[in-house]
Design a protein around this motif. Structure first.
Motif, PDB file in Angstrom:
ATOM      1  N   PRO A 186      -4.218  -2.221  -0.108  1.00  0.00           N
ATOM      2  CA  PRO A 186      -3.148  -2.947  -0.377  1.00  0.00           C
ATOM      3  C   PRO A 186      -3.092  -3.718  -1.513  1.00  0.00           C
ATOM      4  CG  PRO A 186      -4.009  -2.764   1.969  1.00  0.00           C
ATOM      5  CD  PRO A 186      -4.851  -2.179   1.007  1.00  0.00           C
ATOM      6  N   GLU A 246       4.052   0.283   2.256  1.00  0.00           N
ATOM      7  CA  GLU A 246       3.973  -0.656   3.203  1.00  0.00           C
ATOM      8  C   GLU A 246       3.715  -2.069   2.827  1.00  0.00           C
ATOM      9  OE1 GLU A 246       0.955   0.473   6.565  1.00  0.00           O
ATOM     10  OE2 GLU A 246       1.851  -1.375   7.627  1.00  0.00           O
ATOM     11  N   LEU A 267       6.737  -5.232  12.467  1.00  0.00           N
ATOM     12  CA  LEU A 267       7.242  -6.391  13.200  1.00  0.00           C
ATOM     13  C   LEU A 267       6.370  -6.472  14.385  1.00  0.00           C
ATOM     14  CD1 LEU A 267      11.076  -5.166  13.484  1.00  0.00           C
ATOM     15  CD2 LEU A 267       9.742  -6.855  12.028  1.00  0.00           C
ATOM     16  N   LEU A 326      -6.060   5.040  12.347  1.00  0.00           N
ATOM     17  CA  LEU A 326      -6.976   5.318  11.527  1.00  0.00           C
ATOM     18  C   LEU A 326      -8.315   5.694  12.313  1.00  0.00           C
ATOM     19  CD1 LEU A 326      -8.372   2.121   9.498  1.00  0.00           C
ATOM     20  CD2 LEU A 326      -7.275   2.035  11.806  1.00  0.00           C
ATOM     21  N   ARG A 373      -0.505 -11.436   3.504  1.00  0.00           N
ATOM     22  CA  ARG A 373      -1.869 -12.153   3.303  1.00  0.00           C
ATOM     23  C   ARG A 373      -1.897 -13.514   3.306  1.00  0.00           C
ATOM     24  NH1 ARG A 373      -3.029  -7.919   4.418  1.00  0.00           N
ATOM     25  NH2 ARG A 373      -4.081  -6.223   3.508  1.00  0.00           N
ATOM     26  N   PRO A 388      -4.324 -11.025   8.968  1.00  0.00           N
ATOM     27  CA  PRO A 388      -2.939 -11.199   9.696  1.00  0.00           C
ATOM     28  C   PRO A 388      -3.291 -10.991  11.174  1.00  0.00           C
ATOM     29  CG  PRO A 388      -2.962  -9.162   8.479  1.00  0.00           C
ATOM     30  CD  PRO A 388      -4.026  -9.987   7.923  1.00  0.00           C
ATOM     31  N   GLN A 399     -10.264   8.607  10.876  1.00  0.00           N
ATOM     32  CA  GLN A 399     -11.507   8.791  10.225  1.00  0.00           C
ATOM     33  C   GLN A 399     -12.423   9.336  11.128  1.00  0.00           C
ATOM     34  OE1 GLN A 399     -11.970   4.459   9.733  1.00  0.00           O
ATOM     35  NE2 GLN A 399     -10.895   4.494   7.824  1.00  0.00           N
ATOM     36  N   GLN A 432       0.914  -1.286   0.031  1.00  0.00           N
ATOM     37  CA  GLN A 432      -0.097  -0.064  -0.046  1.00  0.00           C
ATOM     38  C   GLN A 432       0.932   1.285  -0.098  1.00  0.00           C
ATOM     39  OE1 GLN A 432      -2.475   1.045   3.566  1.00  0.00           O
ATOM     40  NE2 GLN A 432      -3.957   1.507   2.115  1.00  0.00           N
ATOM     41  N   ASP A 446      -0.287   2.664  14.864  1.00  0.00           N
ATOM     42  CA  ASP A 446      -1.424   2.757  15.603  1.00  0.00           C
ATOM     43  C   ASP A 446      -1.276   3.804  16.667  1.00  0.00           C
ATOM     44  OD1 ASP A 446      -2.197   0.895  13.772  1.00  0.00           O
ATOM     45  OD2 ASP A 446      -2.075  -0.762  15.442  1.00  0.00           O
ATOM     46  N   ILE A 499      -6.638   6.857   5.384  1.00  0.00           N
ATOM     47  CA  ILE A 499      -7.559   8.046   4.668  1.00  0.00           C
ATOM     48  C   ILE A 499      -8.505   7.388   3.619  1.00  0.00           C
ATOM     49  CG2 ILE A 499      -7.387   9.933   3.214  1.00  0.00           C
ATOM     50  CD1 ILE A 499      -4.621  10.466   4.612  1.00  0.00           C
TER      51      ILE A 499
HETATM   52  P1  C2E Z   1      -1.179  -1.672  10.593  1.00  0.00           P
HETATM   53  O1  C2E Z   1       0.201  -2.104  10.219  1.00  0.00           O
HETATM   54  O2  C2E Z   1      -1.680  -0.539  11.037  1.00  0.00           O
HETATM   55  O3  C2E Z   1      -1.533  -1.700   9.058  1.00  0.00           O
HETATM   56  C1  C2E Z   1      -2.863  -0.944   8.543  1.00  0.00           C
HETATM   57  C2  C2E Z   1      -4.009  -1.971   8.304  1.00  0.00           C
HETATM   58  O4  C2E Z   1      -5.112  -1.050   7.766  1.00  0.00           O
HETATM   59  C3  C2E Z   1      -3.876  -2.773   7.260  1.00  0.00           C
HETATM   60  O5  C2E Z   1      -4.601  -3.904   7.411  1.00  0.00           O
HETATM   61  C4  C2E Z   1      -4.502  -2.162   6.160  1.00  0.00           C
HETATM   62  O6  C2E Z   1      -5.131  -3.121   4.974  1.00  0.00           O
HETATM   63  C5  C2E Z   1      -5.810  -1.362   6.543  1.00  0.00           C
HETATM   64  N1  C2E Z   1      -5.905  -0.221   5.803  1.00  0.00           N
HETATM   65  C6  C2E Z   1      -5.182   0.577   5.168  1.00  0.00           C
HETATM   66  N2  C2E Z   1      -6.010   1.648   4.654  1.00  0.00           N
HETATM   67  C7  C2E Z   1      -7.186   1.527   5.086  1.00  0.00           C
HETATM   68  C8  C2E Z   1      -8.272   2.494   5.023  1.00  0.00           C
HETATM   69  O7  C2E Z   1      -8.212   3.378   4.319  1.00  0.00           O
HETATM   70  N3  C2E Z   1      -9.417   2.001   5.595  1.00  0.00           N
HETATM   71  C9  C2E Z   1      -9.458   0.818   6.540  1.00  0.00           C
HETATM   72  N4  C2E Z   1     -10.519   0.621   7.116  1.00  0.00           N
HETATM   73  N5  C2E Z   1      -8.390   0.067   6.647  1.00  0.00           N
HETATM   74  C10 C2E Z   1      -7.221   0.351   6.020  1.00  0.00           C
HETATM   75  P2  C2E Z   1      -4.165  -5.282   7.369  1.00  0.00           P
HETATM   76  O8  C2E Z   1      -3.502  -5.517   6.097  1.00  0.00           O
HETATM   77  O9  C2E Z   1      -5.469  -6.383   7.541  1.00  0.00           O
HETATM   78  O10 C2E Z   1      -3.232  -5.766   8.530  1.00  0.00           O
HETATM   79  C11 C2E Z   1      -3.540  -5.705   9.905  1.00  0.00           C
HETATM   80  C12 C2E Z   1      -2.400  -5.546  10.753  1.00  0.00           C
HETATM   81  O11 C2E Z   1      -1.696  -6.727  10.889  1.00  0.00           O
HETATM   82  C13 C2E Z   1      -1.488  -4.365  10.592  1.00  0.00           C
HETATM   83  O12 C2E Z   1      -1.956  -3.173  10.736  1.00  0.00           O
HETATM   84  C14 C2E Z   1      -0.161  -4.829  11.225  1.00  0.00           C
HETATM   85  O13 C2E Z   1      -0.344  -4.594  12.505  1.00  0.00           O
HETATM   86  C15 C2E Z   1      -0.399  -6.524  11.002  1.00  0.00           C
HETATM   87  N6  C2E Z   1       0.610  -6.920   9.876  1.00  0.00           N
HETATM   88  C16 C2E Z   1       0.230  -6.965   8.447  1.00  0.00           C
HETATM   89  N7  C2E Z   1       1.369  -7.456   8.087  1.00  0.00           N
HETATM   90  C17 C2E Z   1       2.010  -7.906   8.906  1.00  0.00           C
HETATM   91  C18 C2E Z   1       3.577  -8.279   8.748  1.00  0.00           C
HETATM   92  O14 C2E Z   1       4.060  -8.717   7.758  1.00  0.00           O
HETATM   93  N8  C2E Z   1       4.244  -8.896   9.998  1.00  0.00           N
HETATM   94  C19 C2E Z   1       3.601  -8.309  11.337  1.00  0.00           C
HETATM   95  N9  C2E Z   1       4.186  -8.548  12.593  1.00  0.00           N
HETATM   96  N10 C2E Z   1       2.434  -7.673  11.310  1.00  0.00           N
HETATM   97  C20 C2E Z   1       1.832  -7.572  10.269  1.00  0.00           C
END
Ligand code: C2E
Ligand code: MG
Ligand code: MG
Ligand code: MG
Length: 296
Positions: free
Chosen positions: A268, A64, A123, A208, A68, A79, A212, A50, A185, A243
């Motif tokens: 993403p 970022e 991480l 977010l 998945r 995740p 939001q 993304q 966050d 956003i």
């Molecule tokens: P994060 O790092 O805070 O990632 C942002 C999350 O918000 C992502 O969800 C993304 O898809 C989502 N997002 C982005 N833009 C928007 C938007 O405009 N609106 C809404 N409603 N959501 C948005 P995702 O991909 O499901 O990931 C969730 C969390 O899982 C991530 O939060 C991160 O903490 C963790 N994560 C994801 N990939 C990895 C990874 O490779 N390793 C680790 N340790 N944690 C991961």
């Protein structure tokens, strides 16, 4: 939260259902743990990307990487569900290395005039507790020819604060190497802001929910403004997460928030689609600039 909802729902239906609800939940978890090992071994986990965008010019600041898991029977597993499973079954190291390897490969592949595309990887605190992790990072950076300054690690505020003593050595090493650190966050955790001074943090990402909420909720807006002020004071970059609306972009611009991320720019995307998005976005932006300068 999902578990709690299910519990509440089934509790109303009686003890029998309550039990079977818990049972199927732990069965799913056990199943997922075994499937995750297979998926990792067979390279079935994917990394999506993304963009992080400058709010005033639209310049893409980086991407970022978000892991998945397309599961053959459960569909896309979040995740938030499988990272904890990876953590408790000893697979987090392999998962993190897979994501980092893929992220750095794409960073090099999507290089612009000034070098590899800046890339952010999330991480878990457990990863930082592994004392070999900084060396693994160094060797992956070298393998892909990406300078450490192009890599940012995102760690959630809660994790940074609560796990701090154990994590500090790894964070310090990564900082010495030149890798950037971002607090993810931001605003949801302890609100003990003193740690921003102690830790080698270069970026914070406003959660977010505040981004939001700021259009309709004065408290959320106050939090966003306070974070921006604090970040300015400490000379830390700020990224607004989540956003989705043009109005939010306008409001954040007024507050001089430099960067943002969210569905408004792009969801993403898998690597091939991200590359197409990047290409399209860049051409569109250059066309607008040319237009503004009186060109075609
Ligand atoms: P994060 O790092 O805070 O990632 C942002 C999350 O918000 C992502 O969800 C993304 O898809 C989502 N997002 C982005 N833009 C928007 C938007 O405009 N609106 C809404 N409603 N959501 C948005 P995702 O991909 O499901 O990931 C969730 C969390 O899982 C991530 O939060 C991160 O903490 C963790 N994560 C994801 N990939 C990895 C990874 O490779 N390793 C680790 N340790 N944690 C991961
Ligand atoms: Mg993140
Ligand atoms: Mg976040
Ligand atoms: Mg998050």
């Amino acid at each position: 939260a999902d578990g709690a909802t299910r519990q509440a729902k089934t509790a109303a239906d009686g003890v029998q259902l309550y039990h079977s609800g818990l049972e199927s939940e732990s069965l799913r978890r056990i199943g997922l743990a075994a499937d995750l090992r297979r998926a990792l071994d067979r390279g079935r986990l994917e990394v999506h990307f993304q963009p992080k965008v400058r709010l005033d010019t639209g310049v893409v600041l980086g991407a970022e990487a978000l892991v998945r898991w397309p599961h053959p029977t459960f569909g896309l597993v979040a995740p938030e569900e499988f990272i904890p499973i990876a953590g408790s079954t000893g697979q987090l190291g392999a998962l993190t290395e897979m994501v980092l390897d893929e992220a750095l490969r794409r960073s090099a592949e999507w290089a612009g005039e000034d070098g590899p595309l800046p890339m952010a990887v999330n991480l878990s605190p457990r990863t930082l507790a592994d004392k070999d992790f900084p060396d693994k990072v160094a060797s992956l950076l070298e393998r892909h020819g990406v300078a450490p300054e192009r890599l940012t690690f995102e760690i959630t505020e809660d994790d940074v604060v609560s796990g701090e003593p154990r994590l500090t050595p790894a964070l310090d090493r990564l900082h010495e190497m030149g890798v950037r650190l971002s607090v993810d966050d931001f605003g949801t955790g302890y609100s003990s802001l003193a740690y921003l001074r102690r830790l080698p943090v270069q970026e914070i990402k406003i959660d977010l929910r505040f981004v939001q909420g700021m259009a309709t909720d004065a408290d959320d807006r106050a939090i966003v403004e306070a974070v921006l002020g604090l970040a300015r004071h400490f000379a830390i970059d700020v990224v607004a997460e989540g956003i989705e609306a043009h109005q939010t972009v306008e409001e954040l611009r007024e507050l001089h928030c430099e960067a943002g991320q969210g569905y408004y720019f792009s969801r993403p995307l898998p690597a091939d689609r991200f590359a197409a998005w990047l290409d399209h976005w860049t051409r569109l932006r250059l066309a607008r600039v040319a237009e503004a300068c009186g060109g075609t």
